[in-house]
Design an enzyme around this catalytic site. Structure first.
Site, PDB file in Angstrom:
ATOM      1  N   LYS A 260      25.515  -5.495  -0.571  1.00 41.30           N
ATOM      2  CA  LYS A 260      26.977  -5.676  -0.494  1.00 41.30           C
ATOM      3  C   LYS A 260      27.533  -5.057   0.776  1.00 41.30           C
ATOM      4  CE  LYS A 260      27.246  -5.176  -5.535  1.00 41.30           C
ATOM      5  NZ  LYS A 260      27.603  -4.183  -6.559  1.00 41.30           N
TER       6      LYS A 260
ATOM      7  N   HIS B  95       4.417   5.816  11.738  1.00 38.67           N
ATOM      8  CA  HIS B  95       3.979   5.654  10.348  1.00 38.67           C
ATOM      9  C   HIS B  95       2.973   6.788  10.121  1.00 38.67           C
ATOM     10  CE1 HIS B  95       2.880   4.042   6.562  1.00 38.67           C
ATOM     11  NE2 HIS B  95       2.529   2.815   6.891  1.00 38.67           N
TER      12      HIS B  95
ATOM     13  N   ARG C 208      11.209   3.894   4.171  1.00 44.79           N
ATOM     14  CA  ARG C 208      10.746   2.902   5.155  1.00 44.79           C
ATOM     15  C   ARG C 208      11.944   2.085   5.600  1.00 44.79           C
ATOM     16  NH1 ARG C 208       5.595  -1.081   4.699  1.00 44.79           N
ATOM     17  NH2 ARG C 208       4.637   0.900   5.304  1.00 44.79           N
TER      18      ARG C 208
ATOM     19  N   ARG D 179       0.805  -1.223   0.000  1.00 42.59           N
ATOM     20  CA  ARG D 179       0.000   0.000   0.000  1.00 42.59           C
ATOM     21  C   ARG D 179       0.838   1.274   0.000  1.00 42.59           C
ATOM     22  NH1 ARG D 179      -2.882  -4.056   1.981  1.00 42.59           N
ATOM     23  NH2 ARG D 179      -0.797  -4.610   2.618  1.00 42.59           N
ATOM     24  N   THR D 180       1.785   1.372   0.935  1.00 40.63           N
ATOM     25  CA  THR D 180       2.480   2.645   1.145  1.00 40.63           C
ATOM     26  C   THR D 180       3.345   3.003  -0.057  1.00 40.63           C
ATOM     27  OG1 THR D 180       2.516   2.058   3.482  1.00 40.63           O
ATOM     28  CG2 THR D 180       3.882   3.926   2.810  1.00 40.63           C
TER      29      THR D 180
HETATM   30  N1   CP Z   1      -0.484  -0.222   5.908  1.00 43.70           N
HETATM   31  C1   CP Z   1       0.731  -0.362   5.324  1.00 43.70           C
HETATM   32  O1   CP Z   1       1.697   0.336   5.655  1.00 43.70           O
HETATM   33  O2   CP Z   1       0.779  -1.323   4.347  1.00 43.70           O
HETATM   34  P1   CP Z   1       2.091  -1.739   3.479  1.00 43.70           P
HETATM   35  O3   CP Z   1       3.039  -2.376   4.464  1.00 43.70           O
HETATM   36  O4   CP Z   1       1.572  -2.692   2.440  1.00 43.70           O
HETATM   37  O5   CP Z   1       2.659  -0.485   2.894  1.00 43.70           O
END
Ligand code: CP
Length: 305
Positions: A82, A132, A104, A54-55
């Site tokens: 590496k 998040h 992320r 999603r993100t």
């Molecule tokens: N909700 C969320 O962060 O989903 P993803 O890990 O798929 O990005």
């Protein structure tokens, strides 16, 4: 500031400003012609050290709809394999003059560390169990559109709170906008000192869901648990999985949320996830709009904007 590293530190008017702007993008995204030019000429790099559906895809779509050139770094086939460090990776990408880095990482604080090493805007797309922020914003937008407000609602956040950056960002945001927040989990899945965040703690779903307006389920993050501490899935579902019987404890008009990815039959029953009270698909739609609002807002602070 120049970055979005967390919800912590944002004031209510900054949050509602982002939500109001996102509302405009919800409308835009439902039209045939979806493009804007706010980020024309700008370069956005998505740097994901952890898996995402999603993100990452919504940040890519959001950047492209605003006119940016978006590059997805494939960490799995990069020189991180590496042994290149996070900081060296960041400095390397920074030398290519990106305007926005979306990051992320599995370690709490890693995105803030990286932000200190680069010249561009940095957006936290999830760092360890820390924050998040765009997830909390999209959840707030979804709640506000369905309930008309955040203030005064009772939100029950249920399940693996210990490993959840989603829970932390949501607790901070919902408190800032005046909601009451409960957490519902077995003691083994609660971080110590969670009460200091001002939440009410419940150890059974029956008590924690009583009269709740929003039931927000969390994924059981088994990949972050050491072998012997992984609970039996059957037992976990029995006590903490959301099914229709448990949902009847909540308010008659209660709505169900889950950030995804879902473990069906672990923390949530399919009948509830796909049922009439579920906002799960709408959360995904709001994700694109909220990320456009965040990118648009940051772009206006870039040099020469
Ligand atoms: N909700 C969320 O962060 O989903 P993803 O890990 O798929 O990005």
């Amino acid at each position: 500031g120049r970055d979005l590293l967390g919800i912590e530190g944002l004031i209510a008017s900054e949050i509602t400003g982002l939500l109001d702007l996102a509302e405009e993008f919800v409308e835009l995204n439902r039209q045939v012609e979806k493009k804007r030019t706010t980020l024309r000429g700008r370069t956005q790099i998505n740097l994901f050290f952890e898996a995402s559906t999603r993100t990452q895809s919504s940040f890519e779509i959001a950047g492209k709809r605003l006119g940016a050139d978006v590059m997805n770094m494939s960490v799995g086939s990069s020189s991180v394999k590496k042994g290149e460090t996070l900081v060296d990776t960041a400095i390397t990408l920074n030398a290519m003059h990106p305007d926005i880095l979306v990051v992320r990482h599995h370690a709490s604080g890693a995105v803030a560390l990286l932000a200190r090493k680069v010249d561009c805007c940095v957006v936290n797309a999830g760092d360890g169990a820390h924050e998040h922020p765009t997830q909390a914003l999209l959840d707030a937008l979804t709640i506000r559109r369905n309930k008309g407000r955040i203030q005064g609602l009772t939100v029950a956040i249920c399940g693996d709170v210990l490993h959840s950056r989603v829970a932390r960002s949501n607790i901070i945001l919902l408190h800032t906008l005046g909601a009451k927040v409960r957490v519902v989990a077995p003691s083994t899945l609660l971080p110590s000192g969670i009460e200091s965040l001002g939440v009410e703690v419940f150890r059974t779903m029956e008590a924690g869901l009583d009269g709740a307006d929003i039931v927000m389920m969390l994924r059981l993050q088994r990949e972050r648990m050491a072998g012997s501490f992984i609970p039996s899935v059957k037992e976990y579902f029995h006590y903490f999985g959301l099914d229709e019987a448990k949902l009847r404890r909540a308010a008659p008009d209660a709505l169900v949320m889950h950030p995804g990815p879902m473990n069906r039959g672990v923390e949530i029953d399919s009948a509830v996830a796909d049922g009439p009270r579920s906002l799960i698909r709408e959360q995904v739609e709001m994700g694109v709009a909220v990320r456009m609002a965040v990118l648009d807002t940051l772009a206006r602070k870039l040099p020469n904007a």
